[in-house]
Motif scaffolding. Sequence first.
Motif, PDB file in Angstrom:
ATOM      1  N   MET A 106     -34.533 -44.910  11.485  1.00  0.00           N
ATOM      2  CA  MET A 106     -35.956 -44.962  11.761  1.00  0.00           C
ATOM      3  C   MET A 106     -36.803 -45.106  10.497  1.00  0.00           C
ATOM      4  O   MET A 106     -37.877 -45.710  10.503  1.00  0.00           O
ATOM      5  N   GLY A 107     -36.317 -44.562   9.401  1.00  0.00           N
ATOM      6  CA  GLY A 107     -37.073 -44.581   8.154  1.00  0.00           C
ATOM      7  C   GLY A 107     -37.355 -45.968   7.604  1.00  0.00           C
ATOM      8  O   GLY A 107     -38.211 -46.122   6.730  1.00  0.00           O
ATOM      9  N   TYR A 108     -36.653 -47.003   8.097  1.00  0.00           N
ATOM     10  CA  TYR A 108     -36.969 -48.356   7.653  1.00  0.00           C
ATOM     11  C   TYR A 108     -38.366 -48.789   8.086  1.00  0.00           C
ATOM     12  O   TYR A 108     -38.901 -49.769   7.573  1.00  0.00           O
ATOM     13  N   ASP A 109     -38.957 -48.051   9.027  1.00  0.00           N
ATOM     14  CA  ASP A 109     -40.325 -48.334   9.471  1.00  0.00           C
ATOM     15  C   ASP A 109     -41.364 -47.531   8.698  1.00  0.00           C
ATOM     16  O   ASP A 109     -42.519 -47.437   9.112  1.00  0.00           O
ATOM     17  N   TRP A 110     -40.963 -46.990   7.563  1.00  0.00           N
ATOM     18  CA  TRP A 110     -41.889 -46.129   6.824  1.00  0.00           C
ATOM     19  C   TRP A 110     -43.114 -46.873   6.329  1.00  0.00           C
ATOM     20  O   TRP A 110     -44.181 -46.283   6.158  1.00  0.00           O
ATOM     21  N   GLY A 111     -43.004 -48.186   6.162  1.00  0.00           N
ATOM     22  CA  GLY A 111     -44.164 -48.964   5.747  1.00  0.00           C
ATOM     23  C   GLY A 111     -45.235 -49.038   6.823  1.00  0.00           C
ATOM     24  O   GLY A 111     -46.405 -49.295   6.530  1.00  0.00           O
ATOM     25  N   ILE A 112     -44.833 -48.808   8.084  1.00  0.00           N
ATOM     26  CA  ILE A 112     -45.779 -48.784   9.199  1.00  0.00           C
ATOM     27  C   ILE A 112     -46.320 -47.384   9.400  1.00  0.00           C
ATOM     28  O   ILE A 112     -47.525 -47.172   9.560  1.00  0.00           O
ATOM     29  N   ASP A 113     -45.441 -46.404   9.391  1.00  0.00           N
ATOM     30  CA  ASP A 113     -45.843 -45.006   9.559  1.00  0.00           C
ATOM     31  C   ASP A 113     -44.787 -44.116   8.908  1.00  0.00           C
ATOM     32  O   ASP A 113     -43.619 -44.143   9.299  1.00  0.00           O
ATOM     33  N   LYS A 114     -45.202 -43.341   7.953  1.00  0.00           N
ATOM     34  CA  LYS A 114     -44.266 -42.531   7.192  1.00  0.00           C
ATOM     35  C   LYS A 114     -43.751 -41.317   7.951  1.00  0.00           C
ATOM     36  O   LYS A 114     -42.847 -40.620   7.464  1.00  0.00           O
ATOM     37  N   PHE A 119     -38.481 -37.599  10.663  1.00  0.00           N
ATOM     38  CA  PHE A 119     -37.409 -37.578  11.652  1.00  0.00           C
ATOM     39  C   PHE A 119     -36.109 -38.184  11.111  1.00  0.00           C
ATOM     40  O   PHE A 119     -35.024 -37.724  11.441  1.00  0.00           O
ATOM     41  N   GLY A 120     -36.223 -39.219  10.300  1.00  0.00           N
ATOM     42  CA  GLY A 120     -35.040 -39.922   9.833  1.00  0.00           C
ATOM     43  C   GLY A 120     -34.281 -39.221   8.730  1.00  0.00           C
ATOM     44  O   GLY A 120     -33.080 -39.422   8.561  1.00  0.00           O
ATOM     45  N   GLY A 121     -34.987 -38.388   7.969  1.00  0.00           N
ATOM     46  CA  GLY A 121     -34.341 -37.683   6.869  1.00  0.00           C
ATOM     47  C   GLY A 121     -34.734 -38.254   5.533  1.00  0.00           C
ATOM     48  O   GLY A 121     -35.077 -39.433   5.420  1.00  0.00           O
ATOM     49  N   ILE A 157     -33.762 -42.308  20.820  1.00  0.00           N
ATOM     50  CA  ILE A 157     -33.012 -41.054  20.798  1.00  0.00           C
ATOM     51  C   ILE A 157     -32.087 -41.050  19.588  1.00  0.00           C
ATOM     52  O   ILE A 157     -31.599 -42.091  19.170  1.00  0.00           O
ATOM     53  N   PRO A 158     -31.834 -39.876  19.001  1.00  0.00           N
ATOM     54  CA  PRO A 158     -30.853 -39.812  17.913  1.00  0.00           C
ATOM     55  C   PRO A 158     -29.463 -40.094  18.442  1.00  0.00           C
ATOM     56  O   PRO A 158     -29.104 -39.636  19.538  1.00  0.00           O
ATOM     57  N   CYS A 159     -28.664 -40.871  17.694  1.00  0.00           N
ATOM     58  CA  CYS A 159     -27.318 -41.182  18.179  1.00  0.00           C
ATOM     59  C   CYS A 159     -26.269 -41.188  17.073  1.00  0.00           C
ATOM     60  O   CYS A 159     -25.120 -41.553  17.332  1.00  0.00           O
ATOM     61  N   THR A 160     -26.624 -40.791  15.871  1.00  0.00           N
ATOM     62  CA  THR A 160     -25.660 -40.606  14.783  1.00  0.00           C
ATOM     63  C   THR A 160     -26.276 -39.630  13.786  1.00  0.00           C
ATOM     64  O   THR A 160     -27.479 -39.695  13.510  1.00  0.00           O
ATOM     65  N   ILE A 161     -25.470 -38.748  13.260  1.00  0.00           N
ATOM     66  CA  ILE A 161     -25.911 -37.893  12.153  1.00  0.00           C
ATOM     67  C   ILE A 161     -25.358 -38.479  10.866  1.00  0.00           C
ATOM     68  O   ILE A 161     -24.139 -38.638  10.711  1.00  0.00           O
ATOM     69  N   ALA A 162     -26.258 -38.844   9.980  1.00  0.00           N
ATOM     70  CA  ALA A 162     -25.848 -39.399   8.690  1.00  0.00           C
ATOM     71  C   ALA A 162     -25.516 -38.263   7.728  1.00  0.00           C
ATOM     72  O   ALA A 162     -26.210 -37.245   7.691  1.00  0.00           O
ATOM     73  N   GLY A 251     -29.349 -35.156   4.394  1.00  0.00           N
ATOM     74  CA  GLY A 251     -28.815 -35.424   5.718  1.00  0.00           C
ATOM     75  C   GLY A 251     -29.789 -36.343   6.428  1.00  0.00           C
ATOM     76  O   GLY A 251     -30.925 -36.527   5.976  1.00  0.00           O
ATOM     77  N   GLY A 252     -29.379 -36.930   7.506  1.00  0.00           N
ATOM     78  CA  GLY A 252     -30.270 -37.842   8.206  1.00  0.00           C
ATOM     79  C   GLY A 252     -29.814 -38.079   9.633  1.00  0.00           C
ATOM     80  O   GLY A 252     -28.762 -37.607  10.057  1.00  0.00           O
ATOM     81  N   ALA A 253     -30.618 -38.818  10.361  1.00  0.00           N
ATOM     82  CA  ALA A 253     -30.286 -39.151  11.741  1.00  0.00           C
ATOM     83  C   ALA A 253     -30.606 -40.619  11.983  1.00  0.00           C
ATOM     84  O   ALA A 253     -31.631 -41.124  11.548  1.00  0.00           O
ATOM     85  N   ILE A 254     -29.701 -41.296  12.658  1.00  0.00           N
ATOM     86  CA  ILE A 254     -29.863 -42.706  13.015  1.00  0.00           C
ATOM     87  C   ILE A 254     -30.203 -42.785  14.493  1.00  0.00           C
ATOM     88  O   ILE A 254     -29.725 -41.982  15.299  1.00  0.00           O
TER      89      ILE A 254
END
Length: 363
Positions: A106-114, A119-121, A157-162, A251-254
């Motif tokens: 999700m963090g790849y969208d940080w340029g739109i909304d940080k 949520f992404g880590g 929805i979260p579907c992987t824990i990085a 840690g993170g979530a995908i």
Amino acid sequence: MALFIQQMLEQRMLRSIAKAVIATVIGIGLGISADSAKTDEIWNMATAWGGGPFLEEDAKGFAKLVETLTDGRIQINVFPGGMLGSPLKVSDTVKSGVVQVGHSWMGYDWGIDKTTLVFGGGPGHLNPEEFIIWLYEAGAADLWFEYRKEKFGIASIPCTIAPTEIFLHSKKRVQTLEDLKGLKVRTSGAWAEIAGRLGASTVILPGAEVYPALERGVVDAIEWSSASVNLSSGFHKIAKYIIMPGIHATGGAIECAFNLDTWERLSERDRELIKLAARLMVMDSWARYAYRDIAALEKMREAGNEFILLDSEFIRVSVKATEEWEDEEAAKNPWFRRALGHRRAFQEDMKNWPTFRFPIGQR
């Protein structure tokens, strides 16, 4: 380093537990009768990944679980990053209806909304175990879904824990803040801004461009993921120094993101089965990466890499800079403030853990 390896060893037992949980819940899921009136759904999945375990095991593993739990009524074709839209804009591809589902950070969208970074880590965030508890027991998964639907018009929805990442694969030795100054670093998310404030020169690149950039000297160092994910990419073969711990990504979530029309036309039962598949992949990925990182680090050591631990001042200043950055964002973004407040309240609760729980790998 000995302590770090020791902490990882406990994951052998945790992986066995997670596998048992997954097997049990899949058995329960298979016992749920399917909606015979439903027609088959054949979906395409856009991903952010050119290859590696995020694609081959997490995205495809999720697709397989969905097919299994729905008795084959929902099938998902998984495509590598870039084949169905930009690998850094998977949410756009999903929202537009080009695909029905996406697998990305999700963090790849940080340029739109940080807020995506809360949520992404990111820097100074939760570790993988804390992430799971925050998402499923403290209610963050529900907040996550509400946020993505309201701000981006997708169901997520979260579907992987990085896993906790390696801080840097670097051609230059980095241990102090002075070493970071002027270093050309491939990174992403909040750390791209924070590291810049600490003196680094940051570059954001999609996965397929990371190795060639390091190989050609476009950057001095890169961060990507944990040891087991990075091993197959071969970063350790072209960069002598491996810098830890991953303060930039504890840690993170995908996410698995769904086109909203696609999601809302599903029966409630199918939505719950998809959530179950995602939760199973969270558990599987958490144990799988932690266990594999043990062997991957040893292979890197055997390959002649030099391991370096960041000094305490580097970590202290990084944490302080991160908190200041978060406070700045919270002051101007209501959703960021709401999500950050939720996470910080959870982190405050988690301070009780050392009083009744042994740290992983220590007795």
